[in-house]
Design a protein around this motif. Structure first.
Motif: not given
Length: 270
Positions: A172, A154-157, A136, A269, A170, A159, A34-36
């Protein structure tokens, strides 16, 4: 001995590091994906789901796994129930590694709730500038609130759906106390929302909120499946694994489990 570690948490990575240094242990870490750009642990790594409890049970048999350690995020309850069911079906020992939860101290203004929906209602009643630190994947629970402003970290943007008035930060962890004080000050936060994830990496926000008199909405963590023994630290889990998954910490007897009831929170996440 082949040990499967489920999760990309700090504790999971630390455990993989400890076991990777032991010549008699083969370590495979499984990340949800789930994390890029996840921080990869040492040893073998797989990314993605197994296809439910049945798929995980097949994977355990096909790869001759001798022990499973569920080191997923404390709120990844669906994966934890799948792990318990799969381990029982494949007759593989299972241990849950869970960092201790947080506890309030004098001066804290905590408002415990059981769900993200409850957190949304409570936060809306407490303030208008909300600092969301629930990840997220849970932001949709707040999407219906149109008369408050949100800061999501959050770590990623995220949706959609999400609140119409929201800024995304953004970042961590780990986070410093001075940094958390600055976030609360700069964004004029008047309510903090968090999950009881535990651990030191994100705990400074609680101290900063206490100092600033900011109320905190705390989502309680879901329980570990019945019958699964618990370890509180990677060190305890490593002892369990290297002793042939037989030196279990005090626990209830192992038993078959059922998945979470419909409507239970989805995994999130770290």
């Amino acid at each position: 001995m082949h040990v499967l570690i489920l999760g990309g948490t700090t504790e999971a990575r630390r455990l993989a590091e400890m076991l990777h240094d032991r010549p008699a242990v083969r370590v495979t870490s499984s990340l949800a994906g789930r994390v890029a750009a996840p921080r990869l642990p040492p040893g073998e790594v797989r990314v993605g789901g197994f296809g439910g409890a049945g798929g995980l049970a097949r994977w355990l048999r096909e790869h001759q796994v001798d022990a499973v350690i569920d080191a997923t995020h404390p709120f990844a309850d669906t994966m934890s129930f799948h792990a318990a069911e799969a381990a029982a079906d494949a007759h593989v020992p299972l241990l849950a590694l869970r960092r201790p939860g947080w506890a309030p101290v004098d001066g804290d203004d905590w408002h415990p709730v059981d769900t993200l929906a409850g957190a949304a209602d409570t936060a809306r009643a407490l303030g208008r500038r909300v600092f969301l630190t629930t990840g997220r994947m849970g932001v949709a629970a707040f999407a219906h609130i149109t008369d408050a402003w949100f800061l999501l970290r959050s770590v990623d943007a995220p949706e959609p759906p999400y609140p119409p008035h929201m800024e995304v930060l953004l970042d961590r962890g780990p986070f410093s106390l001075d940094g958390e004080r600055e976030v609360l000050r700069r964004y004029a936060v008047d309510v903090l929302v968090t999950k009881d994830s535990g651990g030191a990496a994100t705990a400074p926000k609680l101290t900063a909120a206490r100092e600033a008199g900011v109320p905190v909405v705390v989502v309680r963590r879901p329980p570990v499946p019945d019958g699964v023994p618990l370890a509180a630290t990677p060190e305890e889990a490593a002892v369990w694994a290297t002793n042939g998954a037989t030196a279990l910490p005090p626990s209830r007897p192992r038993s078959r489990v059922s998945p979470p009831a419909a409507g239970s929170p989805a995994p999130t996440s770290p």
